[in-house]
Scaffold this motif. Structure first.
Motif, PDB file in Angstrom:
ATOM      1  N   THR A   1     -71.456  20.335 -73.831  1.00 46.21           N
ATOM      2  CA  THR A   1     -71.582  20.451 -75.269  1.00 46.21           C
ATOM      3  C   THR A   1     -70.497  21.371 -75.789  1.00 46.21           C
ATOM      4  O   THR A   1     -70.024  22.265 -75.091  1.00 46.21           O
ATOM      5  N   ASP A   2     -70.106  21.168 -77.031  1.00 48.28           N
ATOM      6  CA  ASP A   2     -69.148  22.055 -77.671  1.00 48.28           C
ATOM      7  C   ASP A   2     -69.886  23.314 -78.115  1.00 48.28           C
ATOM      8  O   ASP A   2     -70.916  23.266 -78.764  1.00 48.28           O
ATOM      9  N   ASP A   3     -69.371  24.460 -77.728  1.00 48.67           N
ATOM     10  CA  ASP A   3     -69.983  25.727 -78.109  1.00 48.67           C
ATOM     11  C   ASP A   3     -68.865  26.647 -78.569  1.00 48.67           C
ATOM     12  O   ASP A   3     -68.151  27.222 -77.760  1.00 48.67           O
ATOM     13  N   ASN A   4     -68.722  26.761 -79.901  1.00 47.69           N
ATOM     14  CA  ASN A   4     -67.632  27.575 -80.449  1.00 47.69           C
ATOM     15  C   ASN A   4     -67.879  29.060 -80.228  1.00 47.69           C
ATOM     16  O   ASN A   4     -66.947  29.854 -80.199  1.00 47.69           O
ATOM     17  N   ASP A   5     -69.124  29.449 -80.082  1.00 51.17           N
ATOM     18  CA  ASP A   5     -69.428  30.853 -79.892  1.00 51.17           C
ATOM     19  C   ASP A   5     -69.591  31.137 -78.407  1.00 51.17           C
ATOM     20  O   ASP A   5     -70.700  31.336 -77.906  1.00 51.17           O
ATOM     21  N   VAL A   6     -68.470  31.142 -77.696  1.00 48.64           N
ATOM     22  CA  VAL A   6     -68.529  31.384 -76.258  1.00 48.64           C
ATOM     23  C   VAL A   6     -69.056  32.785 -75.977  1.00 48.64           C
ATOM     24  O   VAL A   6     -69.809  33.003 -75.020  1.00 48.64           O
ATOM     25  N   GLY A   7     -68.664  33.754 -76.797  1.00 48.93           N
ATOM     26  CA  GLY A   7     -69.139  35.113 -76.606  1.00 48.93           C
ATOM     27  C   GLY A   7     -70.654  35.189 -76.649  1.00 48.93           C
ATOM     28  O   GLY A   7     -71.278  35.867 -75.825  1.00 48.93           O
ATOM     29  N   HIS A   8     -71.264  34.474 -77.586  1.00 50.11           N
ATOM     30  CA  HIS A   8     -72.716  34.474 -77.697  1.00 50.11           C
ATOM     31  C   HIS A   8     -73.340  33.819 -76.470  1.00 50.11           C
ATOM     32  O   HIS A   8     -74.345  34.307 -75.931  1.00 50.11           O
TER      33      HIS A   8
ATOM     34  N   ASP B   1     -58.011  38.131 -71.201  1.00 55.73           N
ATOM     35  CA  ASP B   1     -58.407  37.396 -70.008  1.00 55.73           C
ATOM     36  C   ASP B   1     -59.894  37.066 -70.052  1.00 55.73           C
ATOM     37  O   ASP B   1     -60.726  37.923 -70.306  1.00 55.73           O
ATOM     38  N   GLN B   2     -60.231  35.807 -69.811  1.00 54.15           N
ATOM     39  CA  GLN B   2     -61.613  35.358 -69.897  1.00 54.15           C
ATOM     40  C   GLN B   2     -62.052  34.671 -68.608  1.00 54.15           C
ATOM     41  O   GLN B   2     -62.844  33.737 -68.625  1.00 54.15           O
TER      42      GLN B   2
ATOM     43  N   ARG C   1     -75.035  43.015 -80.150  1.00 52.42           N
ATOM     44  CA  ARG C   1     -73.771  43.752 -80.227  1.00 52.42           C
ATOM     45  C   ARG C   1     -72.843  43.341 -79.072  1.00 52.42           C
ATOM     46  O   ARG C   1     -71.627  43.250 -79.254  1.00 52.42           O
ATOM     47  N   TYR C   2     -73.419  43.143 -77.903  1.00 43.16           N
ATOM     48  CA  TYR C   2     -72.632  42.699 -76.755  1.00 43.16           C
ATOM     49  C   TYR C   2     -71.939  41.377 -77.061  1.00 43.16           C
ATOM     50  O   TYR C   2     -70.738  41.203 -76.786  1.00 43.16           O
ATOM     51  N   ALA C   3     -72.662  40.432 -77.659  1.00 43.35           N
ATOM     52  CA  ALA C   3     -72.071  39.148 -78.035  1.00 43.35           C
ATOM     53  C   ALA C   3     -70.935  39.347 -79.033  1.00 43.35           C
ATOM     54  O   ALA C   3     -69.892  38.681 -78.960  1.00 43.35           O
ATOM     55  N   LYS C   4     -71.116  40.304 -79.954  1.00 40.93           N
ATOM     56  CA  LYS C   4     -70.080  40.586 -80.951  1.00 40.93           C
ATOM     57  C   LYS C   4     -68.798  41.058 -80.281  1.00 40.93           C
ATOM     58  O   LYS C   4     -67.701  40.563 -80.586  1.00 40.93           O
ATOM     59  N   PHE C   5     -68.915  41.991 -79.354  1.00 39.71           N
ATOM     60  CA  PHE C   5     -67.725  42.519 -78.681  1.00 39.71           C
ATOM     61  C   PHE C   5     -67.088  41.478 -77.759  1.00 39.71           C
ATOM     62  O   PHE C   5     -65.866  41.440 -77.617  1.00 39.71           O
ATOM     63  N   LEU C   6     -67.899  40.632 -77.137  1.00 37.35           N
ATOM     64  CA  LEU C   6     -67.348  39.549 -76.319  1.00 37.35           C
ATOM     65  C   LEU C   6     -66.561  38.570 -77.184  1.00 37.35           C
ATOM     66  O   LEU C   6     -65.481  38.103 -76.796  1.00 37.35           O
ATOM     67  N   THR C   7     -67.088  38.252 -78.352  1.00 38.68           N
ATOM     68  CA  THR C   7     -66.400  37.329 -79.271  1.00 38.68           C
ATOM     69  C   THR C   7     -65.086  37.922 -79.742  1.00 38.68           C
ATOM     70  O   THR C   7     -64.071  37.221 -79.852  1.00 38.68           O
TER      71      THR C   7
END
Length: 377
Positions: free
Chosen positions: A313-320, A363-364, A349-355
């Protein structure tokens, strides 16, 4: 910190479960498919007398589609090898192991619903697919789990980077929750010594449980550099440390609590792993490889009647998505140290910083190390 009493991946099949958020680990398992199937095939071919039963243990199996995926690979390899040799396939006994707090009930329900399809998946061209039997084995793989010389094949994926306990630290790892460039050398040394003791104990126990010539495939979160305090080991955890620091600055988390929170994990290099295998002496190294799992190739698992199917699936919010995956794995560690009240806030907040990290095109990739071993005579 007694991890055996409380540490486990999130159970069930809901939105926050490990079953629904183990796509990163799944990608790693898929990259090791060739190594797993070759090890099982070579195991069958190397026996002077073709085995009537092949006994496997999946250590740190957790729960969800990844657990069934590994079993499917083993069954597939046994069936194909038997067909090529013109022999009836051996029966397969798969022992699923994890800590007692693991959600074994979800695994058993999945096996009951999907076991028949698992046994025939991708072997439709084989007239006699192997009979397969599953058993749940609760307990720590840092101790004995099975009778002497009872196992032919052992598999473990993304489990052995977790330590049996947090090492005793002489200093405070200020501002960090894992090894980083600012971590004192004494802490880095303590982490390695704990990993060394755990890995030795793991190998010794398996050497007693495995038959001579048995095969073992281990995949660990690792690193390419020799310095365990390099950014490569820490960059996934730095955004979580930043989230906690932000909550400290807002008075939502006690600073002393933050300063004493350290993850019981050690990401080893291939050199370290091979050295420890050679020193322990019970296994010969058949194959070693290192590979990356990239966040950009994120895949989510959609559960239907086929537990091993992946629907991209397409997931634009990879950080989330990555934050949900990490939460499914370490939520119990965070809750045990800080309490459950901060969980929603800290992982948001973790998702925010990952995004933010993703938007900066940093690097990911997650480094993984796979080693295939043979039990010496």
């Amino acid at each position: 910190m007694d991890l055996v009493k409380f540490f486990h991946m999130n159970g069930g099949v809901g939105e926050a479960s490990y079953s629904s958020n183990s796509g990163l680990q799944r990608m790693g398992i898929m990259k090791t498919r060739r190594v797993i199937e070759e090890a099982v095939s070579n195991l069958c071919l190397s026996n002077i007398k073709y085995p009537k039963t092949l006994v496997m243990a999946d250590l740190g199996c957790s729960l969800g589609p990844n657990t069934l995926l590994v079993g499917s690979m083993v069954i597939n390899a046994v069936a194909k090898t038997s067909q090529e040799m013109g022999l009836n396939p051996p029966e397969v006994q798969i022992n699923l192991n994890d800590l007692p707090t693991n959600d074994f009930n979800t695994i058993f329900c999945a096996l009951q619903e999907r076991g028949k399809k698992l046994s025939t998946e991708k072997v439709s061209d084989v007239h006699s697919p192997p009979s397969c039997y599953f058993t749940g084995v609760p307990g720590s793989y840092f101790g004995r789990l099975f009778p002497t010389e009872s196992l032919n094949f052992v598999h473990s994926s993304y489990s052995l980077q977790w330590l049996s306990q947090l090492p005793e630290l002489e200093e405070i790892n200020k501002g960090n929750i894992y090894l980083a460039s600012t971590t004192p050398e004494s802490i880095s040394k303590a982490y390695y010594e704990q990993f060394q003791a755990d890995f030795f104990q793991f190998l010794r126990c398996r050497s007693e449980e495995m038959m001579v010539g048995g095969r073992m495939v281990l995949t660990l979160a690792g690193r390419t550099t020799e310095d365990p305090r390099g950014e490569e080991s820490y960059y996934l955890w730095r955004p979580l440390a930043m989230a906690l620091q932000e909550m400290v600055s807002e008075g939502l988390v006690d600073e002393a609590k933050f300063d004493t929170f350290n993850l019981p994990q050690f990401t080893a290099s291939p050199t370290e792993i091979m050295k420890l295998v050679e020193i322990e002496g019970s296994f010969s190294i058949d194959h070693v490889e290192i590979f990356d799992v990239n966040w950009e190739n994120w895949k989510t698992n959609k559960h239907d009647n086929d537990a091993s199917q992946v629907i991209e699936t397409d997931d634009n919010d990879v950080g989330h998505a990555v934050a949900k995956s990490i939460r499914a794995g370490i939520e119990t560690l965070v809750a045990n140290h800080f309490g459950e009240d901060i969980l929603e806030d800290v992982f948001m907040r973790y998702a925010k910083f990952l995004t933010q990290r993703k938007s900066k095109k940093e690097d990911q990739t997650l480094v993984s190390v796979t080693v295939s071993l043979i039990r010496k005579g």
